[in-house]
Design a protein around this motif. Structure first.
Motif, PDB file in Angstrom:
ATOM      1  N   VAL A  15       0.833  -1.204   0.000  1.00 24.88           N
ATOM      2  CA  VAL A  15       0.000   0.000   0.000  1.00 24.88           C
ATOM      3  C   VAL A  15       0.871   1.258   0.000  1.00 24.88           C
ATOM      4  O   VAL A  15       0.567   2.231  -0.701  1.00 24.88           O
ATOM      5  CB  VAL A  15      -0.946  -0.017   1.220  1.00 24.88           C
ATOM      6  CG1 VAL A  15      -1.701   1.301   1.328  1.00 24.88           C
ATOM      7  CG2 VAL A  15      -1.930  -1.178   1.108  1.00 24.88           C
ATOM      8  N   ARG A  16       1.957   1.252   0.749  1.00 22.96           N
ATOM      9  CA  ARG A  16       2.851   2.416   0.772  1.00 22.96           C
ATOM     10  C   ARG A  16       3.469   2.668  -0.602  1.00 22.96           C
ATOM     11  O   ARG A  16       3.621   3.822  -1.020  1.00 22.96           O
ATOM     12  CB  ARG A  16       3.948   2.219   1.818  1.00 22.96           C
ATOM     13  CG  ARG A  16       3.446   2.216   3.259  1.00 22.96           C
ATOM     14  CD  ARG A  16       4.591   1.926   4.225  1.00 22.96           C
ATOM     15  NE  ARG A  16       5.552   3.017   4.239  1.00 22.96           N
ATOM     16  CZ  ARG A  16       6.816   2.883   4.644  1.00 22.96           C
ATOM     17  NH1 ARG A  16       7.270   1.693   5.030  1.00 22.96           N
ATOM     18  NH2 ARG A  16       7.619   3.919   4.644  1.00 22.96           N
ATOM     19  N   ILE A  17       3.816   1.597  -1.313  1.00 25.21           N
ATOM     20  CA  ILE A  17       4.364   1.756  -2.660  1.00 25.21           C
ATOM     21  C   ILE A  17       3.309   2.356  -3.579  1.00 25.21           C
ATOM     22  O   ILE A  17       3.596   3.272  -4.363  1.00 25.21           O
ATOM     23  CB  ILE A  17       4.872   0.407  -3.205  1.00 25.21           C
ATOM     24  CG1 ILE A  17       6.132  -0.035  -2.442  1.00 25.21           C
ATOM     25  CG2 ILE A  17       5.165   0.502  -4.698  1.00 25.21           C
ATOM     26  CD1 ILE A  17       6.590  -1.438  -2.772  1.00 25.21           C
ATOM     27  N   VAL A  18       2.081   1.852  -3.487  1.00 23.35           N
ATOM     28  CA  VAL A  18       1.008   2.402  -4.304  1.00 23.35           C
ATOM     29  C   VAL A  18       0.809   3.881  -3.986  1.00 23.35           C
ATOM     30  O   VAL A  18       0.670   4.719  -4.892  1.00 23.35           O
ATOM     31  CB  VAL A  18      -0.301   1.617  -4.090  1.00 23.35           C
ATOM     32  CG1 VAL A  18      -1.473   2.323  -4.773  1.00 23.35           C
ATOM     33  CG2 VAL A  18      -0.168   0.199  -4.624  1.00 23.35           C
ATOM     34  N   MET A  19       0.794   4.226  -2.703  1.00 23.94           N
ATOM     35  CA  MET A  19       0.638   5.628  -2.299  1.00 23.94           C
ATOM     36  C   MET A  19       1.732   6.492  -2.925  1.00 23.94           C
ATOM     37  O   MET A  19       1.470   7.588  -3.433  1.00 23.94           O
ATOM     38  CB  MET A  19       0.700   5.741  -0.775  1.00 23.94           C
ATOM     39  CG  MET A  19      -0.456   5.134  -0.029  1.00 23.94           C
ATOM     40  SD  MET A  19      -1.839   6.261   0.057  1.00 23.94           S
ATOM     41  CE  MET A  19      -2.579   5.807   1.617  1.00 23.94           C
ATOM     42  N   ALA A  20       2.950   5.992  -2.906  1.00 22.13           N
ATOM     43  CA  ALA A  20       4.075   6.752  -3.449  1.00 22.13           C
ATOM     44  C   ALA A  20       3.961   6.890  -4.962  1.00 22.13           C
ATOM     45  O   ALA A  20       4.187   7.969  -5.517  1.00 22.13           O
ATOM     46  CB  ALA A  20       5.390   6.080  -3.074  1.00 22.13           C
ATOM     47  N   GLU A  21       3.632   5.796  -5.644  1.00 24.84           N
ATOM     48  CA  GLU A  21       3.506   5.835  -7.095  1.00 24.84           C
ATOM     49  C   GLU A  21       2.377   6.767  -7.536  1.00 24.84           C
ATOM     50  O   GLU A  21       2.481   7.444  -8.566  1.00 24.84           O
ATOM     51  CB  GLU A  21       3.271   4.430  -7.649  1.00 24.84           C
ATOM     52  CG  GLU A  21       4.404   3.441  -7.416  1.00 24.84           C
ATOM     53  CD  GLU A  21       5.604   3.678  -8.329  1.00 24.84           C
ATOM     54  OE1 GLU A  21       5.601   4.657  -9.102  1.00 24.84           O
ATOM     55  OE2 GLU A  21       6.541   2.853  -8.280  1.00 24.84           O
ATOM     56  N   LYS A  22       1.308   6.812  -6.747  1.00 24.39           N
ATOM     57  CA  LYS A  22       0.166   7.657  -7.074  1.00 24.39           C
ATOM     58  C   LYS A  22       0.338   9.087  -6.569  1.00 24.39           C
ATOM     59  O   LYS A  22      -0.515   9.932  -6.814  1.00 24.39           O
ATOM     60  CB  LYS A  22      -1.117   7.053  -6.473  1.00 24.39           C
ATOM     61  CG  LYS A  22      -1.399   5.610  -6.865  1.00 24.39           C
ATOM     62  CD  LYS A  22      -1.748   5.453  -8.322  1.00 24.39           C
ATOM     63  CE  LYS A  22      -3.083   6.058  -8.661  1.00 24.39           C
ATOM     64  NZ  LYS A  22      -3.432   5.819 -10.093  1.00 24.39           N
ATOM     65  N   ALA A  67      -5.400  -1.112  -2.271  1.00 26.79           N
ATOM     66  CA  ALA A  67      -4.629  -0.788  -3.474  1.00 26.79           C
ATOM     67  C   ALA A  67      -5.548  -0.501  -4.656  1.00 26.79           C
ATOM     68  O   ALA A  67      -5.325   0.454  -5.417  1.00 26.79           O
ATOM     69  CB  ALA A  67      -3.676  -1.928  -3.803  1.00 26.79           C
ATOM     70  N   GLU A  68      -6.581  -1.303  -4.812  1.00 33.57           N
ATOM     71  CA  GLU A  68      -7.491  -1.095  -5.943  1.00 33.57           C
ATOM     72  C   GLU A  68      -8.234   0.235  -5.799  1.00 33.57           C
ATOM     73  O   GLU A  68      -8.435   0.953  -6.780  1.00 33.57           O
ATOM     74  CB  GLU A  68      -8.474  -2.253  -6.050  1.00 33.57           C
ATOM     75  CG  GLU A  68      -9.331  -2.205  -7.300  1.00 33.57           C
ATOM     76  CD  GLU A  68     -10.071  -3.505  -7.583  1.00 33.57           C
ATOM     77  OE1 GLU A  68     -10.748  -3.571  -8.622  1.00 33.57           O
ATOM     78  OE2 GLU A  68      -9.975  -4.437  -6.761  1.00 33.57           O
ATOM     79  N   TYR A  69      -8.630   0.560  -4.579  1.00 30.68           N
ATOM     80  CA  TYR A  69      -9.311   1.839  -4.341  1.00 30.68           C
ATOM     81  C   TYR A  69      -8.380   3.011  -4.628  1.00 30.68           C
ATOM     82  O   TYR A  69      -8.767   3.970  -5.316  1.00 30.68           O
ATOM     83  CB  TYR A  69      -9.809   1.907  -2.897  1.00 30.68           C
ATOM     84  CG  TYR A  69     -10.256   3.290  -2.484  1.00 30.68           C
ATOM     85  CD1 TYR A  69     -11.427   3.846  -2.999  1.00 30.68           C
ATOM     86  CD2 TYR A  69      -9.499   4.053  -1.598  1.00 30.68           C
ATOM     87  CE1 TYR A  69     -11.832   5.125  -2.638  1.00 30.68           C
ATOM     88  CE2 TYR A  69      -9.898   5.332  -1.232  1.00 30.68           C
ATOM     89  CZ  TYR A  69     -11.061   5.864  -1.756  1.00 30.68           C
ATOM     90  OH  TYR A  69     -11.446   7.135  -1.403  1.00 30.68           O
ATOM     91  N   LEU A  70      -7.155   2.947  -4.131  1.00 31.70           N
ATOM     92  CA  LEU A  70      -6.219   4.052  -4.310  1.00 31.70           C
ATOM     93  C   LEU A  70      -5.941   4.331  -5.779  1.00 31.70           C
ATOM     94  O   LEU A  70      -5.720   5.483  -6.172  1.00 31.70           O
ATOM     95  CB  LEU A  70      -4.905   3.751  -3.585  1.00 31.70           C
ATOM     96  CG  LEU A  70      -4.964   3.688  -2.052  1.00 31.70           C
ATOM     97  CD1 LEU A  70      -3.612   3.271  -1.490  1.00 31.70           C
ATOM     98  CD2 LEU A  70      -5.402   5.019  -1.462  1.00 31.70           C
TER      99      LEU A  70
END
Length: 204
Positions: A15-22, A67-70
């Motif tokens: 989730v942290r990686i997704v947050m960073a990528e987004k 992750a899907e929501y983000l």
């Protein structure tokens, strides 16, 4: 948004990686689910991390759901393809990576929380068998592609890269790098991304 998690959980790292990528802003609240002072149970009845508390007070748990929501919040670095078949393929990759982690986590809990005389060798072997089988399928499906889904970076790579990173962290005796050079190449490429560099698992 507030993300409740730990520095060692591979699911929190996803989730942290997704947050960073987004490029999403959030507050990261550390919580040790095994500690007597753990607070995550107040937000997540399952007492697990990651747990996402949104600005309106709504709560999400399970890294796949989060992750899907983000990915819907901003068009920056779309991690799920729009095509339904490709989208399902990304989720299969994620399920495989998470399944490998689930089995490995169970082995770690068995070997760290139980005294040696109470540990079940056949049960540990069964879980490790899932880990090795999962790695084999990952390597076979990756082939010589640059990313899990071909030329496009997706959540599949986030999930697989996170799983490989956690195995290197907690199970250095599993020599997946030598057994599967293509997974090692993928891991090395992903580790150069800022989102991966900034979330390397470590003890608090």
């Amino acid at each position: 948004m507030k993300l409740i998690g730990s520095l060692t959980s591979p699911f929190v790292r996803k989730v942290r990686i997704v947050m960073a990528e987004k490029k999403l802003d959030y507050v990261f609240e550390l919580d040790n689910v095994w500690g007597a002072d753990s607070k995550v149970g107040l937000a997540n009845p399952l007492g697990q991390v990651p747990c996402l508390v949104m600005e309106d007070g709504g709560v999400m748990y399970d890294s796949r759901v989060i992750a899907e929501y983000l990915d819907t919040l901003t068009p920056v670095c779309k991690l799920f393809p729009p095509n339904s078949r490709d989208r399902a393929a990304v989720k299969v990759w994620e399920a495989l990576a998470d399944g490998v982690l689930d089995a490995a986590v169970l082995v770690r809990l068995e070997t760290t929380l139980r005294p040696p005389e109470q540990q079940s060798a056949p049960w540990i072997a069964r879980q490790l068998g899932k880990v090795h089988a999962g790695l084999g399928v990952m390597a076979a499906d990756l082939g010589e592609q640059p990313f899990c889904m071909g030329i496009h970076y997706t959540l599949a790579d986030v999930a697989v890269g996170g799983a490989l990173g956690w195995l290197a962290f907690r199970f250095p005796d599993i020599d997946w790098r030598s057994d599967y050079p293509n997974l090692a190449r993928l891991s090395d490429k992903l580790s150069e991304r800022a989102s991966f560099k900034d979330t390397v698992p470590r003890e608090a």
